[in-house]
Enzyme design. Structure first.
Site, PDB file in Angstrom:
ATOM      1  N   ASP A  26      -4.106 -44.879  24.691  1.00  0.00           N
ATOM      2  CA  ASP A  26      -5.098 -43.662  24.749  1.00  0.00           C
ATOM      3  C   ASP A  26      -5.809 -43.293  25.929  1.00  0.00           C
ATOM      4  OD1 ASP A  26      -6.755 -41.318  24.435  1.00  0.00           O
ATOM      5  OD2 ASP A  26      -7.335 -42.055  22.436  1.00  0.00           O
ATOM      6  N   TYR A  40      -6.726 -25.757  33.140  1.00  0.00           N
ATOM      7  CA  TYR A  40      -5.546 -26.519  33.413  1.00  0.00           C
ATOM      8  C   TYR A  40      -5.280 -26.619  34.736  1.00  0.00           C
ATOM      9  CZ  TYR A  40      -0.663 -28.089  33.413  1.00  0.00           C
ATOM     10  OH  TYR A  40       0.342 -28.881  33.735  1.00  0.00           O
ATOM     11  N   SER A  98       1.618 -33.749  38.173  1.00  0.00           N
ATOM     12  CA  SER A  98       0.837 -32.818  38.178  1.00  0.00           C
ATOM     13  C   SER A  98       1.568 -31.518  37.497  1.00  0.00           C
ATOM     14  CB  SER A  98       0.405 -32.474  39.700  1.00  0.00           C
ATOM     15  OG  SER A  98      -0.374 -31.347  39.983  1.00  0.00           O
ATOM     16  N   ASN A 152       1.575 -39.731  33.105  1.00  0.00           N
ATOM     17  CA  ASN A 152       2.299 -38.572  32.670  1.00  0.00           C
ATOM     18  C   ASN A 152       1.469 -37.793  31.603  1.00  0.00           C
ATOM     19  OD1 ASN A 152       4.724 -36.678  31.616  1.00  0.00           O
ATOM     20  ND2 ASN A 152       4.206 -38.171  29.891  1.00  0.00           N
ATOM     21  N   LYS A 191      -5.417 -29.975  37.376  1.00  0.00           N
ATOM     22  CA  LYS A 191      -4.313 -30.516  38.197  1.00  0.00           C
ATOM     23  C   LYS A 191      -4.418 -30.367  39.523  1.00  0.00           C
ATOM     24  CE  LYS A 191      -1.281 -31.543  35.024  1.00  0.00           C
ATOM     25  NZ  LYS A 191      -1.055 -32.971  34.656  1.00  0.00           N
TER      26      LYS A 191
END
Length: 276
Positions: free
Chosen positions: A54, A146, A132, A81, A150
């Site tokens: 995790d 979000y 990304s 990922n 990134k």
């Protein structure tokens, strides 16, 4: 000796597909996920080792890396990922929701990388591949949180690569544009369920929903395959190339972002997202 890759977030989507692809190419794969009971998308292969990780739990990160090294003897590549998208109007998102977005997408990748770097330094080699998004270069409406996570991931990776070059370690970025074609889009919806609805934004939400509907229809049908192949290329091409943008759907906006003036780029994106 076969090379070994550790991949986070392998229960579904790009993570599961990447794990299966590397295994089929003869790599040893440390396939990690929050809940190892959700490993049904992974091929049953002796060179896939499933273990719990995790990215919000440092102890689980350290344990997974140690177990992977104990099982296969070393790690050559790490693919960060694990991630998700908080999708909605910024004003409607709580501070806690935003914090969690950064904990997973940014600090999780940082913690996994920090934990594996001593191993990479000891063997004087290693590759870090951070997943990304096209939204790591472009701010998308309803994805400002979000996108900002990134953007942070990309800025960190770009700076990190300079620090690691002298140690024989490479850091790279994959910028998918086809996330809508994986179960990631479902998670975007799930994670956004707790967002407050602010009625003043309803006309904008209706308009932008139509835009995204069209974009989803235009996404590469083979986006997952292209992204997985780009990850494999980044792991094996032996170069210090920083960015890989494998899907066609995002390329026109990336081209505008990186190769036109600010005025031209703004006009181009306004036409996409603000046209009536």
């Amino acid at each position: 000796m076969n090379k070994t890759v550790l991949i986070t977030g392998t229960s579904s989507g790009f993570g599961a597909a990447t794990a299966n692809y590397f295994a089929a190419k003869g790599w040893n794969v440390i396939a990690t996920m929050r809940d190892t009971g959700k490993d049904g998308n992974l091929d049953k292969s002796e060179n896939i080792f499933v273990t719990q990780l995790d990215v919000q739990d440092k102890n689980s990160i350290d344990k997974a890396i140690a177990e992977g090294i104990n099982h296969f003897g070393n790690i050559d590549v790490v693919v960060n990922n694990a991630g998700y998208g908080l999708f909605g109007i910024f004003e409607s998102a709580s501070r806690e929701a935003i914090q969690t977005q950064f904990d997973v997408n940014v600090f999780g990748a940082m913690d996994v990388t920090r934990a594996v770097l001593p191993h990479f330094r000891s063997q004087k080699s290693g590759t870090i591949i951070n997943i990304s998004s096209g939204a790591g270069a472009i701010g998308f409406p309803m994805a400002s949180i979000y996108s900002s996570s990134k953007f942070a991931l990309e800025g960190w990776t770009e700076g990190l690569r300079y620090e690691l070059t002298s140690l024989g370690i490479v850091a790279k970025i994959i910028e998918p544009g086809g996330a809508l074609q994986t179960s990631f889009i479902n998670r975007m919806g799930d994670e956004g369920l707790g967002l407050q609805l602010i009625e003043d934004y309803l006309p904008f939400l209706e308009q932008i929903g139509k835009v995204y509907g069209g974009m989803q229809g235009a996404a590469d049908a083979d986006a997952v395959e292209k992204v997985v192949q780009a990850i494999y290329e980044a792991a094996t091409d032996g170069t210090d190339r920083l960015r890989y943008s494998p899907t066609n759907d995002i390329k026109p906006i990336l081209e505008a972002r990186r190769n036109t003036s600010e005025e031209e780029y703004q006009a181009f994106t306004n036409n996409i997202f603000l046209s009536k």
